[in-house]
Design an enzyme around this catalytic site. Structure first.
Site, PDB file in Angstrom:
ATOM      1  N   SER A 282       0.842  -1.178   0.000  1.00 40.50           N
ATOM      2  CA  SER A 282       0.000   0.000   0.000  1.00 40.50           C
ATOM      3  C   SER A 282       0.898   1.255   0.000  1.00 40.50           C
ATOM      4  O   SER A 282       1.837   1.307  -0.785  1.00 40.50           O
ATOM      5  CB  SER A 282      -0.910  -0.063   1.231  1.00 40.50           C
ATOM      6  OG  SER A 282      -2.006   0.791   1.098  1.00 40.50           O
TER       7      SER A 282
ATOM      8  N   ASP B 159      -8.238  -5.418  -6.234  1.00 36.47           N
ATOM      9  CA  ASP B 159      -7.902  -4.317  -5.338  1.00 36.47           C
ATOM     10  C   ASP B 159      -8.150  -2.978  -6.030  1.00 36.47           C
ATOM     11  O   ASP B 159      -7.589  -2.723  -7.095  1.00 36.47           O
ATOM     12  CB  ASP B 159      -6.416  -4.445  -4.966  1.00 36.47           C
ATOM     13  CG  ASP B 159      -5.933  -3.316  -4.075  1.00 36.47           C
ATOM     14  OD1 ASP B 159      -6.767  -2.572  -3.521  1.00 36.47           O
ATOM     15  OD2 ASP B 159      -4.694  -3.180  -3.936  1.00 36.47           O
TER      16      ASP B 159
ATOM     17  N   HIS C  65      -5.809  -6.414  -2.019  1.00 29.86           N
ATOM     18  CA  HIS C  65      -4.764  -5.498  -1.533  1.00 29.86           C
ATOM     19  C   HIS C  65      -3.604  -6.250  -0.862  1.00 29.86           C
ATOM     20  O   HIS C  65      -3.768  -6.866   0.173  1.00 29.86           O
ATOM     21  CB  HIS C  65      -5.406  -4.519  -0.547  1.00 29.86           C
ATOM     22  CG  HIS C  65      -4.663  -3.217  -0.428  1.00 29.86           C
ATOM     23  ND1 HIS C  65      -4.212  -2.492  -1.503  1.00 29.86           N
ATOM     24  CD2 HIS C  65      -4.303  -2.482   0.664  1.00 29.86           C
ATOM     25  CE1 HIS C  65      -3.616  -1.385  -1.085  1.00 29.86           C
ATOM     26  NE2 HIS C  65      -3.653  -1.362   0.224  1.00 29.86           N
TER      27      HIS C  65
END
Lengths: 520, 520
Positions: free
Chosen positions: A202, A452, A477
Site C-alpha cells: 500500500s 484491489d 490489496h
C-alpha cells in the site's frame, strides 16, 4: 426458497447475539479535535492507517505472531535543512534470528513502515518473516514517523498539535529516516556490504518503490505490493478506484450492484422524511441516533471500499475478520433476502459481513472513519493528493466529480495547510513512467491483484527487464505480503514463488558484481 | 643565460607597471563577519564560488557574452516540509532563440547553477550556448539559492544572518528548486514532453549527476563536468587532491616542485625572525603588513590549487587571466631566476603568473580566500564535508592530516552548525558506485581532465553502457564546458564531439520511446 431461509436464519442469529455480546469497536479511538469536515469518500483515499492504530485490538487478543526485538533510533526531524529542531525516537522491530551475518553478506529485509503502528504491519506481513530463514536474512520493520510510538515532540498530542508540528510528516522525510537508519544499522553491525531488500504494501509499497528509485545505493531492490504510485494528478482516470470497487460487486452479482446503486437515493430520501433518521438508526442498528444520512452513506461507502481491498479468497482478519470472498458473501446476503425486503434492509444485511462477521457487535458506532486529525488525513492534505471521482455510469457509488477547490478549502480549514497537488510527481515522477524507467532503474517488483481498487493506480505491466509487474486477476490489496495459509490458491503460491525468485536473482547478481569488483 | 635574462626582464616590467596601474582586486567583497578561523587549505575545498561573486569584475569590463532574458521564479524555501516560511525569488537566465518549440519536442538545455552568480557561470559555459542551435534547444541557467540575486529573506545580509536563516542552503533543496522550476517552465510553455538535458561543472556537475539520478522523470541525461561526487568520507584517498596539484607542478619541473616544497619552512622561519613579517610583506609586494606567515601560506596554496584547476592549454580568463599551460609558466619563472635567487623570491615570481598575469596589480591584498561567511563555507561546514590531507611524501604542500574534530569545532564556532559528514553519501551514494550504478540509472557523462585536482574525486571510468567517463589526460577543470577557441587542441575537440554525440543519442532514444508509446 432455501436462499431466503438462509437470510432469515442469519437475521435471527444476529438478534440472539445482540443480547449476549458487548460492543466491540475495531475503529481507532476518537480524537479530541474538531471533526475533519471533508466528505471522506471523495476527498481522502482510503488507506490502512486506521486499522493500525496504537490500540491494536487484534494484538490484544492474539499472541505476538513473530519474534523480534523492539528498538529505538534517534532521528533528525528535518533531514533537509540544518534547523535546530528536536530529534525524535523512531521505533523499529528487528530480528537477526535467521541472519547469516555480515561476513557472509547476509541480506537485510527491510519493510518500509507505513501510516500506522508498525506492530500491526509486522503482524500482517507474514511473507517477509516466512522467507527470511531461507535467505538467511535479517528482518527490520521500522515505524513511519508520526505513527505508532514514533512521535516527534514527545507525544502524539504534541506532534499533532498544529500545521507547524506536523509539517515534517512527509514521505521524503520518512524515506530519509529509512536511509539513515539502514546506514547506521549496517555500520554498527559491520554489515556495510550486506544487500538490503525493501518490502512494502500500500503506501508502504509506494515508499519501497520510491526508496529503491531514490536510494539505489542503500537498497538493491524493492517488492512494492499494491503500491498506487500513479494515483496522482491525471495519470490514471479519476474514476478508476470506485469503478474497480463497483466491478468487484458487479462480477459477483449485477443485482447486488444495482441494489447498492439504488440505495443512496433511498437513504437520502428517507433521511429527509419525518422520523427518517430514527428509522435509519433502527434499520442499521446504530448505537446512537443518526444525525445525517450522509454519515451513514460514508459508513457504507467505507465498508464497500475496504471489502474490495480485503477481497481475499479465504477467511482472514486483515482489516476486519472476514470470510473468504467477502464481497460474494455481502452480495449473497443482499440478494437472498425474501422478496419484498426493502433495499435499505438488504444493504444492512450485506454490510453486516464487513462490520460484524463474527457477530459480536450489538450496535454500530459509525465512528468508522476517523474524521479527526489523523496522520493520513494530514498526508492527504499535503502531498498525497489523490484525486478521485465517482462515475455516474460505471460506479455503484453516488456520482461525484473531483473538486480541487473544495478540497483545498477543507485542508486549509482543518489543518491550516495548503496542499501541493503536483509535488509528488515532481519529486517521484509518475507521468510516462514507461518511458522514464525503461532504461533507468532496476529491481522493482510491482505486485498487485486486480480486485484491489488500488490496482487502478498501480504499475500493471513490465517496464523493463527488471522493473516488473506481478499481477493476479483474483488478488486483492497486497495479499502476497500476508503469511501463507493452507487455503492459498495456486495463483497466489505462484505469485509468491516468482517474487522469491526475483529477489534471489537480485541478491546473487549483487554477490556476483561484488566478486568481480573485489577481484579487480 | 637567456633564461635568467627573461626572468630579469619580467621583473623590470613588473616594476614599471607598479607605477602605472591602480589596484584591481579579483576577490569577493569582504564580509563584515568574524573571520572563518579554519585553515582553508585543508578544511574547505577550493571551489569556484569566489570567482562568481556578485561583483562580477569580469563582466564589468566585458560585454555580455550570450543573449538571454533574466527572469525570476518564486520558490518555496523548504520543499521538504510544510512549514510556513517566506518564499524567495530564484533568478534564471533563459534563451528560446534557437528552440524549435514544444510541438517538435525541442530539447531544453538546463545548466545546474552552482555556488555563485549565475551570470558568471553562463558567461563561462560557452559549450552549452554553442551547441544549442544545432540541437534546436532552449537554454536555461537557473541560479543556485543563496547565491547571486537568488537570496531568501530579501537580501544577502538577511539570508546569511545566522544558522537558522542559512539552514535551507543545501544541495537537496537546490535540486528541488531545479525540479520545480523545470516542471513549471514546461507546463507554462506546453512543453511537458520536451526532453531536458542537464549540464553542470564542478559543484554544478555534481548537481547535474545527482539530479539525473534523483529526478530521472525530469531530465533524460546529464553532462557532469569535473564533478567530484566521490570526494566524500574515505571513498578516494584523502591526499588525492593535493597530490594531483603537486604532480601538475612536478610534471613541468621537478625543481619547481622542490622549490615550492622547500618554501613553506623558509616562510615559517622567516615569519618568526625579527622583522621577518615586514620582509615577507616586501618580498611579496603586499599592500598591507603581513600579520602571520600562515596568511601568506594560504594565499600561495590557494594560487597553486587554482592554477591546477585552470591549467588550460591556451590563454583564458576563467578564474584569472592566465596564459596557456599556466603551471608551465609558473615553473619557468621559478626555475629561471638567476642562480642565487632565494626560494621565496622565486616563489613570488611564480605566483605572479596567477595573481598578476596582466601586470595590472601594484600590490596584493591577501584577501584571496574569503574567510567570511560565504555560501560555500557554509555548505562545506554542513553537507559538503570533503576531507583532505596533504601527504608528507608526495605533496608539495605542507604535510597535514585531516582532523575532523578540529573541523567540527571550527564549524560550530563560526557558523553555529554541526556538520553531517555522512549525509551526502547517505543521500546520494558514492561508495561502490560501480556496483550500485552498474544496472541502475543511465545517460550520465562524467567528463574531466586528469590535470584537474578535482578529477581525484570524480568518476574516471565507465560504469555502464550509458553512464560513462570521458577523461582527457591534458584537461583541467571542466575545460570542455568552455566556449571553443581556435586554439583548442585536438583531444578537446574530440571530447566535445563525443559529448554532443552522446547527448544526441539520449535525445533520439527519447523520441524513439515516445513514438513507441504513442503508437501503442
Amino acid at each position: 426458497m432455501a436462499q431466503h431461509e438462509v437470510c432469515h436464519l442469519k437475521q435471527k442469529k444476529l438478534c440472539l447475539q445482540h443480547l449476549l455480546i458487548i460492543v466491540v469497536s475495531y475503529s481507532t479511538p476518537s480524537v479530541a479535535t474538531p471533526p475533519f469536515n471533508v466528505s471522506p469518500l471523495k476527498q481522502v483515499p482510503r488507506f490502512l492507517g486506521k486499522f493500525a492504530g496504537s490500540t491494536k485490538p487484534h494484538s490484544q487478543i492474539q499472541q505476538q505472531a513473530y519474534l523480534y526485538e523492539t528498538r529505538y533510533f534517534e532521528q533528525r526531524l528535518d533531514h533537509f535543512s540544518f534547523s535546530e529542531i528536536p530529534k525524535f525516537q523512531q521505533r523499529y522491530l528487528i530480528s537477526t534470528e535467521h541472519w547469516i551475518g555480515p561476513q557472509r553478506l547476509g541480506p537485510i529485509f527491510f519493510y518500509c513502515g507505513n501510516e500506522g503502528d508498525i506492530v500491526w504491519f509486522a503482524d500482517n506481513t507474514g511473507f517477509v518473516w516466512e522467507i527470511a530463514p531461507e535467505f538467511g536474512a535479517m528482518v527490520v520493520f521500522p515505524e513511519h514517523r508520526y505513527y505508532g510510538e514514533s512521535m516527534p515532540y514527545g507525544s502524539k498530542d504534541e506532534a499533532y498539535k498544529n500545521a507547524t508540528t506536523l509539517s515534517y510528516l512527509t514521505a521524503e522525510q520518512a524515506l530519509a529516516d529509512f536511509a539513515v537508519l539502514i546506514t547506521d544499522l549496517k555500520k554498527n553491525m559491520s554489515a556495510e556490504d550486506s544487500p538490503v531488500v525493501l518490502f512494502g504494501g500500500s503506501y508502504g509499497g509506494m515508499l519501497a518503490a520510491w526508496m529503491r528509485l531514490k536510494y539505489p545505493h542503500i537498497a538493491i531492490g524493492a517488492l512494492a505490493a499494491s503500491a498506487p504510485i500513479l494515483q496522482f494528478e491525471n495519470i490514471v482516470p479519476l474514476e478508476i478506484f470506485y469503478d474497480i470497487v463497483s466491478n468487484d460487486f458487479k462480477r459477483e452479482s449485477s443485482s447486488c450492484f444495482s441494489y447498492i446503486k439504488q440505495s443512496w437515493n433511498e437513504l437520502t430520501s428517507k433521511g429527509q422524511t419525518n422520523d427518517g433518521l430514527m428509522q435509519l438508526t433502527k434499520t442499521f442498528h446504530l448505537c446512537g441516533e443518526l444525525k445525517s444520512s450522509e454519515d451513514l452513506s460514508d459508513w457504507l461507502e467505507s465498508a464497500y471500499s475496504y471489502l474490495a481491498m480485503a477481497n481475499y479468497p479465504y477467511y482472514a482478519e486483515f482489516l476486519m475478520p472476514l470470510p473468504g470472498h467477502p464481497i460474494r458473501e455481502v452480495c449473497k446476503r443482499i440478494d437472498q433476502c425474501p422478496e419484498g425486503t426493502g433495499v435499505l434492509e438488504r444493504i444492512y444485511q450485506g454490510v453486516n459481513v464487513y462490520y460484524n462477521y463474527t457477530g459480536q457487535v450489538s450496535c454500530f458506532a459509525l465512528d468508522d472513519d476517523p474524521h479527526g486529525m489523523n496522520g493520513w488525513n494530514w498526508q492527504a492534505c499535503t502531498e498525497m493528493v489523490m484525486p478521485m471521482s465517482s462515475s455516474q455510469e460505471s460506479s455503484m457509488f453516488p456520482a461525484y466529480s473531483y473538486n480541487y477547490s473544495s478540497f483545498l478549502e477543507d485542508c486549509i480549514k482543518n489543518f491550516g495547510v495548503k496542499p501541493r497537488p503536483r509535488w509528488i510527481t515532481t519529486q517521484f515522477g509518475g507521468h510516462n513512467i514507461d518511458v522514464v524507467l525503461k532504461k533507468f532503474g532496476s529491481n522493482i517488483i510491482f505486485s498487485g491483484g486486480l480486485l484491489d481498487p488500488w490496482s487502478g493506480g498501480s504499475v500493471l505491466s513490465n517496464i523493463s527487464e527488471s522493473i516488473v509487474a506481478l499481477v493476479t486477476e483474483e488478488g486483492a490489496h497486497h495479499l502476497d505480503l500476508r503469511a501463507s495459509t493452507s487455503n492459498d490458491p495456486c495463483w497466489l503460491v505462484k505469485q509468491r514463488e516468482s517474487e522469491k525468485q526475483l529477489i534471489r536473482g537480485w541478491i546473487s547478481d549483487y554477490y556476483e558484481n561484488k566478486k568481480v569488483i573485489f577481484n579487480m
